[in-house]
Motif scaffolding. Structure first.
Motif, short mmCIF file in Angstrom:
data_model
loop_
_atom_site.label_atom_id
_atom_site.label_comp_id
_atom_site.label_asym_id
_atom_site.label_seq_id
_atom_site.Cartn_x
_atom_site.Cartn_y
_atom_site.Cartn_z
N ALA A 25 0.89 -1.16 0.05
CA ALA A 25 -0.07 -0.01 -0.14
C ALA A 25 0.91 1.23 -0.13
O ALA A 25 1.59 1.42 1.04
CB ALA A 25 -0.84 0.07 1.12
N ALA A 26 1.08 1.91 -1.16
CA ALA A 26 1.86 3.12 -1.28
C ALA A 26 0.81 4.30 -1.66
O ALA A 26 0.97 5.05 -2.62
CB ALA A 26 2.76 2.84 -2.37
N MET A 27 -0.19 4.66 -0.85
CA MET A 27 -1.14 5.31 -1.21
C MET A 27 -1.03 6.93 -0.42
O MET A 27 -2.11 7.56 -0.29
CB MET A 27 -2.62 4.75 -0.57
CG MET A 27 -2.65 3.49 -1.26
SD MET A 27 -3.97 2.23 -0.49
CE MET A 27 -5.46 3.12 -0.64
N GLY A 28 0.03 7.07 -0.14
CA GLY A 28 0.60 8.34 0.66
C GLY A 28 0.54 8.12 2.08
O GLY A 28 0.44 7.19 2.63
N ARG A 29 0.71 9.34 2.70
CA ARG A 29 0.79 9.32 4.36
C ARG A 29 0.10 10.49 4.70
O ARG A 29 -0.46 11.48 3.89
CB ARG A 29 2.27 9.46 4.58
CG ARG A 29 3.24 8.61 3.79
CD ARG A 29 4.84 8.96 4.43
NE ARG A 29 5.02 8.64 5.66
CZ ARG A 29 5.44 7.59 6.33
NH1 ARG A 29 5.78 6.50 5.70
NH2 ARG A 29 5.72 7.68 7.62
N LYS A 30 -0.35 10.26 6.00
CA LYS A 30 -1.17 11.52 6.76
C LYS A 30 -0.54 11.76 7.74
O LYS A 30 0.29 11.02 8.43
CB LYS A 30 -2.74 10.67 6.87
CG LYS A 30 -2.40 9.59 8.11
CD LYS A 30 -3.96 8.85 8.09
CE LYS A 30 -4.84 9.61 8.78
NZ LYS A 30 -6.01 8.80 8.71
N PRO A 31 -0.67 12.86 8.41
CA PRO A 31 -0.13 13.54 9.42
C PRO A 31 -0.49 13.14 10.66
O PRO A 31 -1.49 12.54 10.93
CB PRO A 31 -0.67 15.10 9.31
CG PRO A 31 -1.63 15.13 8.51
CD PRO A 31 -1.44 13.80 7.74
N GLU A 32 0.65 13.09 11.83
CA GLU A 32 0.17 12.36 13.01
C GLU A 32 -0.04 13.64 13.99
O GLU A 32 0.70 13.80 14.83
CB GLU A 32 1.53 11.66 13.58
CG GLU A 32 1.90 10.36 12.81
CD GLU A 32 1.23 9.26 13.37
OE1 GLU A 32 0.13 9.34 13.90
OE2 GLU A 32 1.88 8.20 13.14
N LEU A 33 -1.15 14.16 13.68
CA LEU A 33 -1.52 15.34 14.51
C LEU A 33 -2.89 15.31 15.37
O LEU A 33 -3.10 16.02 16.32
CB LEU A 33 -1.71 16.62 13.70
CG LEU A 33 -0.39 17.23 12.82
CD1 LEU A 33 -0.66 18.26 12.22
CD2 LEU A 33 0.59 17.64 14.03
N GLY A 34 -3.61 14.18 14.92
CA GLY A 34 -5.01 14.12 15.57
C GLY A 34 -4.97 13.85 16.88
O GLY A 34 -6.08 14.35 17.90
N ASP A 35 -4.09 13.26 17.65
CA ASP A 35 -4.18 12.78 19.13
C ASP A 35 -3.37 13.98 19.77
O ASP A 35 -3.08 13.58 20.95
CB ASP A 35 -3.64 11.58 19.38
CG ASP A 35 -4.58 10.43 18.54
OD1 ASP A 35 -5.63 10.66 18.54
OD2 ASP A 35 -3.88 9.40 18.13
N LEU A 36 -2.83 14.94 19.30
CA LEU A 36 -2.36 15.85 19.97
C LEU A 36 -2.66 16.88 20.76
O LEU A 36 -2.21 17.70 21.76
CB LEU A 36 -1.38 16.61 18.95
CG LEU A 36 0.21 17.31 19.41
CD1 LEU A 36 1.05 16.34 20.09
CD2 LEU A 36 0.85 18.04 18.14
N LEU A 86 -7.64 21.89 12.71
CA LEU A 86 -6.98 21.08 11.45
C LEU A 86 -8.22 21.15 10.43
O LEU A 86 -9.36 21.11 10.62
CB LEU A 86 -6.71 19.89 11.68
CG LEU A 86 -5.49 19.74 12.97
CD1 LEU A 86 -5.16 18.30 13.31
CD2 LEU A 86 -4.08 20.51 12.72
N ALA A 87 -7.62 21.36 8.99
CA ALA A 87 -8.41 21.06 7.82
C ALA A 87 -8.87 19.76 7.90
O ALA A 87 -8.34 18.75 8.37
CB ALA A 87 -7.76 21.81 6.88
N GLU A 88 -9.56 19.47 6.66
CA GLU A 88 -9.97 18.19 6.32
C GLU A 88 -8.82 17.12 6.17
O GLU A 88 -9.10 16.11 6.18
CB GLU A 88 -10.87 18.21 5.09
CG GLU A 88 -12.42 18.95 5.39
CD GLU A 88 -13.44 18.71 4.30
OE1 GLU A 88 -12.81 17.94 3.32
OE2 GLU A 88 -14.36 19.38 4.51
N ASP A 89 -7.90 17.75 5.60
CA ASP A 89 -6.67 16.89 5.31
C ASP A 89 -5.86 16.61 6.44
O ASP A 89 -4.76 15.96 6.46
CB ASP A 89 -5.75 17.55 3.98
CG ASP A 89 -5.14 18.89 4.45
OD1 ASP A 89 -5.49 19.35 5.57
OD2 ASP A 89 -4.65 19.46 3.50
N GLY A 90 -6.24 17.12 7.69
CA GLY A 90 -5.35 16.95 8.65
C GLY A 90 -4.25 17.50 9.21
O GLY A 90 -3.66 17.57 9.98
#
Length: 478
Positions: free
Chosen positions: A260-271, A280-284
């Protein structure tokens, strides 16, 4: 609970976080870095460096196909040992990771908190049983691979990402690569060259980040000889004997595993950023303007994959240093980014410098495009390489160089050269005055520059055009 006041808190010890720490430490010793590990940066552990080590083995093995043309015999006896290639990749990977860790030794005992913190309602950072009150905070928490959760639930370890790919004991016999950005394309081609049956899937016409439609067609034509590429979205289901069935509108196939090489998402949701009034915007990601690292009115700076810049190591390093510099001085972090430069290390290589096709297409007749082919270039013939092409984008009215897309062997070097010319605001004539040694790929660049300049509405001194013509001895058509 213990309360500790610090000048700067840095969340994350990756490329951006370590760069920020280096700047902060020049100004103050009152800082803490928070990271639960593992250490060594994403680049060194799972991304840029191990992938290029893996690619080197694959490209070198593929090179055997030209040995007869070079007068070298015995290529038919060469074999690729998948387990050996992966082991060699891990060996160099581990050495690089250890180098990063050693660079942390001088400060980790006194300034590293080995856990993931979270902002509380009063704006402080909570880490274990300690509350940290920071005058400024740099957020460099990185990102994680995007994978549908149901894929993991149904197929477990048969779903791979770049985070675990290099831990494989051996290469699979058949694999589907879902997502053909830089990572998927590089690893997919490398596996194909090492003997794996590879199918690559991506619903977008843009693979490897290459948006120029002329070069897209050339890239697909080149890759079709090595791996199957399908422009489609896929569904996964259980196949026979532990295989995974990959299905799309026009067909299906069975593979042993999926990358799965579908991109990466930021690790900000639990901060807990909402406690600071940062949404945060819809893209996190936080809402930041171009070249700004901290939301207005805050002393929270976002760098690397936590910010809005390109997810590239040199950009993350820039952002980390800039964030650290301004955070230590209690100032807004505003800066001018470098000229965009992206490189994909497949073969032929992809290099994108400056403005891209997508950014310029809407300007219509204001933009001119010049092209040159590498197919019969002298250097290509000597190296026994396949060809490629170069497309140069310029402003019609001024001949100002705006960008370029390159699909060619060793395109990385031309990409740097063009990015530098754009940074210096050169027009096509200025770049044409650059010497072009023979035989080199720069000769092809010069042809593309001439072709582009002919379409511009500018007057060029005749002598400049005369001296930039082709050599009378045409070595490219032999």
């Amino acid at each position: 609970m213990t309360v500790w006041a610090v000048d700067v808190a840095i969340i994350g010890a990756g490329t951006a976080g370590l760069s920020a720490r280096a700047e902060v430490a020049k100004r103050t010793d009152s800082y803490m870095v928070f990271d639960p590990g593992p250490y060594g940066t994403t680049c060194a552990r799972t991304a840029c460096m191990p992938s290029k080590a893996f690619l080197q083995s694959a490209h070198d093995f593929h090179r055997r196909r030209t040995f007869d043309d070079l007068g070298i015999t015995g290529a038919e006896h060469l074999r690729a040992d998948g387990a050996g290639v992966l082991g060699a990749t891990r060996k160099i990977r581990d050495r690089l990771v250890e180098g990063v860790k050693q660079g942390m030794e001088d400060w980790r005992q006194t300034h590293l908190v080995q856990c993931a913190p979270r902002f509380s309602a009063d704006g402080s950072l909570q880490a274990d049983d300690t509350s940290y009150l920071a005058r400024a905070t740099i957020v460099a928490t990185g990102s994680r691979p995007v994978v549908p959760q149901d894929w993991y639930d149904r197929f477990g370890e048969r779903i791979l990402t770049t985070d675990d790919f290099f831990e494989l004991e051996n290469l699979p016999r058949r694999i589907a690569v879902v997502g053909l950005g830089a990572a998927g394309l590089e690893l997919g081609q490398a596996m194909a060259r090492l003997g794996v049956e590879v199918m690559g899937f991506d619903p977008s016409a843009t693979i490897g980040g290459l948006a120029d439609p002329v070069l897209q067609d050339r890239l697909r034509e080149s890759l079709d000889a090595e791996m199957v590429i399908v422009r489609a979205q896929v569904d996964l289901s259980e196949g026979k004997d532990g295989a995974i069935k990959v299905q799309w509108d026009e067909g299906e196939a069975e593979v042993d595993c999926v990358l799965a090489a579908m991109g990466r998402k930021p690790e900000l949701g639990d901060l807990g950023l909402s406690h600071l009034g940062i949404d945060l915007a819809e893209d996190g990601l936080p809402d930041l303007s171009q070249g700004q690292l901290n939301p207005p009115g805050t002393r929270v700076y976002f760098a690397g994959d936590s910010g809005r810049g390109p997810a590239l190591l040199h950009e993350a390093s820039d952002e980390g240093h800039v964030a650290g510099y301004f955070a230590a001085r209690d100032q807004d972090a505003l800066f001018r980014r470098r000229v965009p430069l992206a490189i994909v290390f497949c073969e032929p290589q992809i290099a994108l410098a400056g403005a891209t096709w997508d950014e310029l297409e809407a300007r219509g007749e204001e933009i001119v495009i010049g092209e040159a082919s590498f197919d019969r270039a002298g250097r290509i013939q000597l190296q026994r390489e396949s060809g490629g092409a170069l497309r140069v984008y310029a402003e019609r009215a001024t001949a100002r160089l705006l960008g370029a897309a390159i699909l060619a062997p060793e395109a990385e070097h031309l990409g740097h050269l063009i990015a530098s010319a754009i940074e210096h605001e050169d027009d096509l004539s200025a770049l044409l005055r650059m010497p072009a040694y023979h035989p080199t790929h720069e000769e092809v660049l010069r042809r593309a520059l001439r072709a582009t300049l002919k379409k511009c509405d500018v007057d060029v001194p005749e002598i400049e055009l005369v001296r930039c013509k082709e050599t009378p001895v045409d070595c490219d058509e032999g």
